[in-house]
Design a protein around this motif. Structure first.
Motif, mmCIF file in Angstrom:
data_model
loop_
_atom_site.group_PDB
_atom_site.id
_atom_site.type_symbol
_atom_site.label_atom_id
_atom_site.label_comp_id
_atom_site.label_asym_id
_atom_site.label_seq_id
_atom_site.Cartn_x
_atom_site.Cartn_y
_atom_site.Cartn_z
ATOM 1 N N GLY A 247 -10.583 15.500 -0.495
ATOM 2 C CA GLY A 247 -9.841 16.722 -0.767
ATOM 3 C C GLY A 247 -8.826 17.040 0.313
ATOM 4 O O GLY A 247 -7.675 17.374 0.022
ATOM 5 N N TRP A 248 -9.249 16.894 1.574
ATOM 6 C CA TRP A 248 -8.295 17.115 2.678
ATOM 7 C C TRP A 248 -7.101 16.175 2.544
ATOM 8 O O TRP A 248 -5.948 16.579 2.748
ATOM 9 N N TYR A 249 -7.390 14.910 2.217
ATOM 10 C CA TYR A 249 -6.335 13.895 2.100
ATOM 11 C C TYR A 249 -5.364 14.248 0.978
ATOM 12 O O TYR A 249 -4.135 14.220 1.167
ATOM 13 N N GLY A 250 -5.898 14.598 -0.193
ATOM 14 C CA GLY A 250 -5.035 14.934 -1.328
ATOM 15 C C GLY A 250 -4.195 16.168 -1.056
ATOM 16 O O GLY A 250 -2.987 16.202 -1.371
ATOM 17 N N MET A 251 -4.803 17.199 -0.462
ATOM 18 C CA MET A 251 -4.048 18.418 -0.160
ATOM 19 C C MET A 251 -2.985 18.152 0.907
ATOM 20 O O MET A 251 -1.876 18.700 0.839
ATOM 21 N N ALA A 252 -3.320 17.320 1.890
ATOM 22 C CA ALA A 252 -2.350 16.984 2.937
ATOM 23 C C ALA A 252 -1.119 16.305 2.334
ATOM 24 O O ALA A 252 0.021 16.645 2.662
ATOM 25 N N LEU A 253 -1.361 15.346 1.452
ATOM 26 C CA LEU A 253 -0.254 14.637 0.806
ATOM 27 C C LEU A 253 0.631 15.581 0.002
ATOM 28 O O LEU A 253 1.856 15.617 0.171
ATOM 29 N N VAL A 254 0.007 16.363 -0.874
ATOM 30 C CA VAL A 254 0.799 17.183 -1.795
ATOM 31 C C VAL A 254 1.509 18.319 -1.068
ATOM 32 O O VAL A 254 2.592 18.742 -1.485
ATOM 33 N N ASP A 255 0.946 18.783 0.059
ATOM 34 C CA ASP A 255 1.612 19.836 0.832
ATOM 35 C C ASP A 255 2.701 19.274 1.744
ATOM 36 O O ASP A 255 3.768 19.876 1.888
ATOM 37 N N ALA A 256 2.448 18.135 2.367
ATOM 38 C CA ALA A 256 3.472 17.534 3.242
ATOM 39 C C ALA A 256 4.695 17.108 2.434
ATOM 40 O O ALA A 256 5.833 17.203 2.917
ATOM 41 N N LEU A 257 4.474 16.664 1.203
ATOM 42 C CA LEU A 257 5.588 16.220 0.355
ATOM 43 C C LEU A 257 6.597 17.335 0.077
ATOM 44 O O LEU A 257 7.756 17.058 -0.235
ATOM 45 N N ASP A 258 6.171 18.592 0.213
ATOM 46 C CA ASP A 258 7.100 19.715 0.028
ATOM 47 C C ASP A 258 8.326 19.584 0.937
ATOM 48 O O ASP A 258 9.388 20.124 0.626
ATOM 49 N N TYR A 259 8.169 18.895 2.057
ATOM 50 C CA TYR A 259 9.219 18.883 3.085
ATOM 51 C C TYR A 259 9.936 17.540 3.199
ATOM 52 O O TYR A 259 10.775 17.368 4.084
ATOM 53 N N PHE A 260 9.612 16.599 2.306
ATOM 54 C CA PHE A 260 10.315 15.313 2.291
ATOM 55 C C PHE A 260 11.446 15.384 1.274
ATOM 56 O O PHE A 260 11.194 15.486 0.073
ATOM 57 N N PRO A 261 12.698 15.310 1.718
ATOM 58 C CA PRO A 261 13.799 15.331 0.762
ATOM 59 C C PRO A 261 13.766 14.105 -0.159
ATOM 60 O O PRO A 261 13.200 13.069 0.201
ATOM 61 N N GLU A 263 15.784 11.941 -0.940
ATOM 62 C CA GLU A 263 16.423 10.705 -0.452
ATOM 63 C C GLU A 263 15.661 10.071 0.714
ATOM 64 O O GLU A 263 16.053 8.984 1.183
ATOM 65 N N HIS A 264 14.582 10.708 1.176
ATOM 66 C CA HIS A 264 13.871 10.149 2.329
ATOM 67 C C HIS A 264 13.158 8.848 1.940
ATOM 68 O O HIS A 264 12.466 8.800 0.925
ATOM 69 N N PRO A 265 13.312 7.801 2.753
ATOM 70 C CA PRO A 265 12.766 6.486 2.375
ATOM 71 C C PRO A 265 11.243 6.441 2.257
ATOM 72 O O PRO A 265 10.707 5.542 1.608
ATOM 73 N N LYS A 266 10.543 7.377 2.868
ATOM 74 C CA LYS A 266 9.072 7.357 2.818
ATOM 75 C C LYS A 266 8.500 8.213 1.688
ATOM 76 O O LYS A 266 7.299 8.171 1.428
ATOM 77 N N ARG A 267 9.336 8.990 1.038
ATOM 78 C CA ARG A 267 8.838 9.934 0.033
ATOM 79 C C ARG A 267 8.125 9.230 -1.124
ATOM 80 O O ARG A 267 7.019 9.616 -1.517
ATOM 81 N N ASN A 268 8.745 8.209 -1.660
ATOM 82 C CA ASN A 268 8.140 7.515 -2.806
ATOM 83 C C ASN A 268 6.826 6.839 -2.441
ATOM 84 O O ASN A 268 5.916 6.739 -3.275
ATOM 85 N N GLU A 269 6.726 6.383 -1.201
ATOM 86 C CA GLU A 269 5.477 5.778 -0.731
ATOM 87 C C GLU A 269 4.343 6.804 -0.759
ATOM 88 O O GLU A 269 3.234 6.515 -1.232
ATOM 89 N N LEU A 270 4.615 8.015 -0.286
ATOM 90 C CA LEU A 270 3.599 9.062 -0.276
ATOM 91 C C LEU A 270 3.231 9.477 -1.704
ATOM 92 O O LEU A 270 2.057 9.754 -1.993
ATOM 93 N N ILE A 271 4.216 9.526 -2.575
ATOM 94 C CA ILE A 271 3.938 9.850 -3.985
ATOM 95 C C ILE A 271 3.064 8.765 -4.616
ATOM 96 O O ILE A 271 2.164 9.066 -5.413
ATOM 97 N N LYS A 272 3.296 7.517 -4.227
ATOM 98 C CA LYS A 272 2.461 6.418 -4.719
ATOM 99 C C LYS A 272 1.011 6.602 -4.272
ATOM 100 O O LYS A 272 0.076 6.420 -5.057
ATOM 101 N N TYR A 273 0.816 6.973 -3.013
ATOM 102 C CA TYR A 273 -0.543 7.233 -2.507
ATOM 103 C C TYR A 273 -1.205 8.344 -3.331
ATOM 104 O O TYR A 273 -2.389 8.274 -3.656
ATOM 105 N N LEU A 274 -0.421 9.384 -3.624
ATOM 106 C CA LEU A 274 -0.961 10.520 -4.376
ATOM 107 C C LEU A 274 -1.403 10.086 -5.774
ATOM 108 O O LEU A 274 -2.465 10.492 -6.254
ATOM 109 N N ASN A 275 -0.611 9.250 -6.413
ATOM 110 C CA ASN A 275 -0.954 8.752 -7.745
ATOM 111 C C ASN A 275 -2.196 7.869 -7.715
ATOM 112 O O ASN A 275 -3.055 7.963 -8.594
ATOM 113 N N GLU A 276 -2.288 7.030 -6.693
ATOM 114 C CA GLU A 276 -3.488 6.189 -6.536
ATOM 115 C C GLU A 276 -4.741 7.048 -6.421
ATOM 116 O O GLU A 276 -5.770 6.767 -7.038
ATOM 117 N N LEU A 277 -4.631 8.104 -5.630
ATOM 118 C CA LEU A 277 -5.783 8.982 -5.429
ATOM 119 C C LEU A 277 -6.142 9.717 -6.718
ATOM 120 O O LEU A 277 -7.323 9.843 -7.067
#
Length: 403
Positions: A247-261, A263-277
């Motif tokens: 739960g901490w991991y999922g909330m961290a991902l979805v909340d941190a993503l609020d601040y990734f524009p 066009e940021h190169p790491k944004r899609n990677e984090l979204i992929k992690y979220l989908n896997e979870l």
């Protein structure tokens, strides 16, 4: 002929009026204290917490004020609720907590920057909105103090923040929620996002080192040195997958993503992690809609459906869908989870006060007395009602689903 004692009757009438008015006043007072059942679950819980603890620092029955990550999570939810309802009571509850700790110079009482712990960062998230609304410099000063804590924060050789100074070389999933959404927001709003790669790196390390290919879930923690008694000698991982850590991991991902524009190169990677979870936790959802304390061992004796972790999963799934990170099908999983909470773990008193049951009081690794990360250890931790982990997570879930 019966003689009438007028004095006696006058006294009787006065007494009747007195007792009637007192009864009416008691009824009115009682009805004012009742929490209406036609409110949304988020407000019913929020008002229940305020009723039990008029000062936020007293949540969990603290005897003295504590700069606390769990209360920080709860008050983050109150800020969201204030945005939705414009109810001043919620704003004042948050500000009251901040002003208990932050003096006019911006010093955070009971915060020692040398005592590095990611837990100490989380409550600072409430300061962004307080500063934006009030423009009081003390809040900005306190924000900078917390941000600067990352500059000399101890790290693993691979660049990951230790969970705490007292836990060398260890990264816990819990720590991602404590530090990364704050770090991401600060660097986005005050540093043009220059540290977003560092934020993403923390997720990358724990994805790389705690992901379990057998279950598609994540172990609770990772010891880079592999020296801890609880750590797997080959991988450094903790022995078990713990629901609230997911739960901490999922909330961290979805909340941190609020601040990734976008066009940021790491944004899609984090979204992929979220989908896997999201895909993985959906497989382990019980028919009740809830999840077990050790989610992949549902049938093992002693395991139980746990409230805080279940609420966290509901929150990250619902928000992930609403933000467009996750496919709409996960809204059904979130709704089923929320319905499971209401049906099985939420209790309502006759005055409308709301309680959340079956919350794991606390869990961790190492320390004294030593926590070995075994199944038996996770089952041995106290199961309590109205613990702040459960209150905060339920509030976030209820606000996100707007039930």
């Amino acid at each position: 002929m019966i003689s009438i004692n007028t004095g006696f009757f006058k006294t009787l009438i006065i007494l009747l009026i007195f007792f009637c008015s007192k009864t009416i006043a008691q009824v009115n007072n009682q009805s004012q204290n009742n929490i209406a059942d036609n409110l949304k679950w988020s407000e019913r819980m929020a008002l229940s917490i305020i009723k039990r603890h008029p000062d936020a620092w007293k949540i969990d029955n603290h005897e003295a004020p504590k700069w606390d990550y769990k209360i920080g999570m709860i008050l983050t939810a109150y800020q969201k609720l204030y945005e939705k309802t414009n109810n001043q009571k919620y704003y004042d509850y948050v500000k009251g907590y901040a002003d208990t700790f932050i003096d006019e110079k911006g010093t955070i009482k009971k915060f020692d920057p040398k005592n590095h712990s990611l837990d100490n960062i989380n409550a600072g998230k409430i300061l962004f909105d307080l500063y934006n609304k009030t423009k009081e410099e003390k809040y900005l000063t306190a924000l900078k103090t917390l941000r600067n804590n990352f500059d000399d924060y101890p790290r693993t050789q691979s660049g990951g923040f230790w969970h705490k100074k007292i836990y060398p070389n260890q990264m816990w999933l819990d720590g991602l929620y404590m530090g990364e959404p704050f770090y991401a927001r600060y660097t986005t709003e005050y540093e043009k996002g220059e540290k977003l790669n560092d934020v993403a790196h923390q997720f990358e390390l724990l994805h790389q080192h705690t992901f379990d290919k057998k279950t598609d879930l994540y172990f609770h923690a990772w010891d880079e040195s592999k020296q801890m008694a609880w750590a797997n000698k080959e991988t450094g991982t903790a022995p078990h997958i713990w629901l609230r850590a997911l739960g901490w991991y999922g909330m961290a991902l979805v909340d941190a993503l609020d601040y990734f524009p976008k066009e940021h190169p790491k944004r899609n990677e984090l979204i992929k992690y979220l989908n896997e979870l999201a895909i993985a936790v959906s497989k382990y959802q019980d028919k009740s809609g809830l999840w077990y304390q050790i989610p992949n061992l549902q049938n093992k004796e002693g395991n139980y459906l746990e409230a805080s972790g279940s609420s966290m999963l509901v929150y990250f799934l619902a928000k992930g869908v609403h933000k467009g990170y996750l496919p709409p099908k996960f809204e059904k999983v979130a709704n089923k989870g929320f319905e499971g909470l209401i049906k099985n773990l939420i209790k309502v008193d006759k005055d409308g006060e709301v309680h959340i049951t079956q919350v794991c009081a606390s869990a961790g690794l190492g320390g004294n007395p030593y926590r070995d990360g075994s199944f038996e250890y996770y089952m041995s931790e106290k199961i309590v009602t109205d613990n702040s982990h459960g209150l905060g997570a339920f509030l976030l879930a209820a606000i996100e689903l707007d039930k």
